[in-house]
Write a protein that holds these residues in place. Structure first.
Motif, short mmCIF file in Angstrom:
data_model
loop_
_atom_site.label_atom_id
_atom_site.label_comp_id
_atom_site.label_asym_id
_atom_site.label_seq_id
_atom_site.Cartn_x
_atom_site.Cartn_y
_atom_site.Cartn_z
N GLU A 9 0.82 -1.21 0.00
CA GLU A 9 0.00 0.00 0.00
C GLU A 9 0.86 1.27 0.00
O GLU A 9 0.45 2.30 -0.51
CB GLU A 9 -0.95 0.01 1.21
CG GLU A 9 -2.17 -0.85 0.97
CD GLU A 9 -2.99 -1.08 2.23
OE1 GLU A 9 -2.73 -0.39 3.23
OE2 GLU A 9 -3.86 -1.95 2.19
N LYS A 10 2.05 1.16 0.59
CA LYS A 10 2.90 2.36 0.71
C LYS A 10 3.91 2.50 -0.43
O LYS A 10 4.68 3.47 -0.45
CB LYS A 10 3.67 2.32 2.04
CG LYS A 10 2.80 2.54 3.26
CD LYS A 10 3.64 2.41 4.52
CE LYS A 10 2.81 2.38 5.78
NZ LYS A 10 2.17 3.64 6.09
N ALA A 11 3.90 1.54 -1.34
CA ALA A 11 4.99 1.51 -2.33
C ALA A 11 5.05 2.77 -3.19
O ALA A 11 6.13 3.32 -3.42
CB ALA A 11 4.86 0.26 -3.20
N SER A 12 3.89 3.24 -3.67
CA SER A 12 3.92 4.47 -4.49
C SER A 12 4.39 5.65 -3.66
O SER A 12 5.14 6.51 -4.15
CB SER A 12 2.54 4.79 -5.07
OG SER A 12 2.34 4.11 -6.28
N ASP A 13 3.94 5.71 -2.40
CA ASP A 13 4.37 6.82 -1.53
C ASP A 13 5.88 6.81 -1.34
O ASP A 13 6.51 7.86 -1.29
CB ASP A 13 3.69 6.72 -0.16
CG ASP A 13 2.26 7.25 -0.20
OD1 ASP A 13 1.85 7.75 -1.26
OD2 ASP A 13 1.56 7.15 0.81
N GLU A 16 7.43 8.05 -4.48
CA GLU A 16 7.22 9.51 -4.59
C GLU A 16 7.92 10.27 -3.46
O GLU A 16 7.75 11.47 -3.33
CB GLU A 16 5.71 9.83 -4.54
CG GLU A 16 4.88 9.22 -5.66
CD GLU A 16 5.04 9.95 -6.98
OE1 GLU A 16 5.63 11.03 -7.00
OE2 GLU A 16 4.59 9.39 -8.01
#
Lengths: 79, 207
Positions: A9-13, A16
């Motif tokens: 769930e945190k991979a894009s964050d 970025e």
């Protein structure tokens, strides 16, 4: 300790650079220990790069753009 | 920022009301602006909102001071026109309130985990991790086009602005009037949808 689900769930964050220092540390520690998550993140990064290289939607044809410009100028003149 | 050079080249002519430069501007930005309008007002009014936006843009161009990029300025006008339309129709629904309504991708990601949050199985092996090689696969490109057309309008807008046009996240938040965390959720979901398509394609050779 993050679970694999949390990491996914945190991979894009993370990509970025939007995780706090503590979150990023925990993320990287999990990634260091978990081959499945490394594979997931590798696939996500490939997907992002793939998306960034996709061509933008076809631009309007000359005729379509000219038609919209003509309508716009006509309306602007009326007002 | 893909059109920045062309924008800079045309800006003086645009300020003077040059019709050829305006036509080129329409050609570059009509489609991405439509994506933004759709995200805010939906399909039914998007085209109409855009017509109104172009008139406002044409009227305001002589006063464009260049404090933001032309692209951001254009998108902000579309956003304002879209909101005006929604308030006229008394149907203003902020994008913030619709974020939770697209759970399919997250659901399908969640199914890949055990109750304790660990993977049920290893993510599939991909034949290639090279974006360039993937881009060469015509059938995959068709699958992706189809998937992009089924993304929710808000996911599509965020994906278009961030990944296709590589706009700054904060600019996207400002234009769509969404919090940073919600923009990131929409972006992540859009990316996961694409990733699932690539995953399936790598495994089965079909969408």
């Amino acid at each position: 300790m993050l679970s694999c689900r949390d990491l996914a769930e945190k991979a894009s964050d993370h990509i970025e650079k939007k995780l706090s220092f503590r979150e990023a540390l925990s993320y990287r520690l999990h990634l260091f220990l978990c081959g499945y998550c490394r594979k997931f993140v590798r696939h996500l990064k490939t997907t992002i790069e793939f998306g960034q290289r996709l061509p933008e939607p076809e631009p309007l044809s000359d005729e379509e753009a000219e038609k919209i410009a003509a309508q716009t100028f006509e309306k602007s003149d009326q007002e | 920022m893909l059109h920045k050079a062309q924008d800079e080249e045309d800006i003086d002519a645009l300020r003077r009301g040059d019709r050829a430069a305006f036509t080129r501007l329409v050609q570059r930005y009509h489609r991405p602006m439509l994506v933004i309008a759709r995200a805010i007002v939906g399909d039914v009014w998007a085209e109409e909102v855009l017509q109104e936006a172009w008139v406002s843009i044409n009227r305001a161009l002589p006063r464009f001071e260049g404090r933001s990029s032309l692209q951001t300025w254009l998108y902000t006008i579309v956003r304002n026109e879209a909101r005006t339309r929604l308030s006229k129709e008394s149907r203003y629904v902020s994008l913030e309130s619709t974020i939770g309504s697209h759970e399919d991708t997250i659901e399908s990601l969640n199914m890949q985990f055990k109750k304790d949050g660990h993977w049920q199985n290893s993510p599939a092996n991909w034949h290639t991790d090279s974006p360039l090689q993937l881009l060469e696969q015509t059938q995959l490109r068709q699958c992706i086009d189809r998937t992009l057309s089924t993304l929710s309008a808000d996911q599509c807008a965020v994906f278009t602005m961030r990944d296709l046009q590589q706009m700054d996240l904060q600019e996207i938040c400002n234009i769509l009037e969404l919090s940073s965390s919600n923009v990131r959720v929409l972006l992540h979901r859009a990316r996961l949808s694409l990733m699932q398509v690539i995953d399936r394609y790598q495994e089965t050779g079909t969408c």
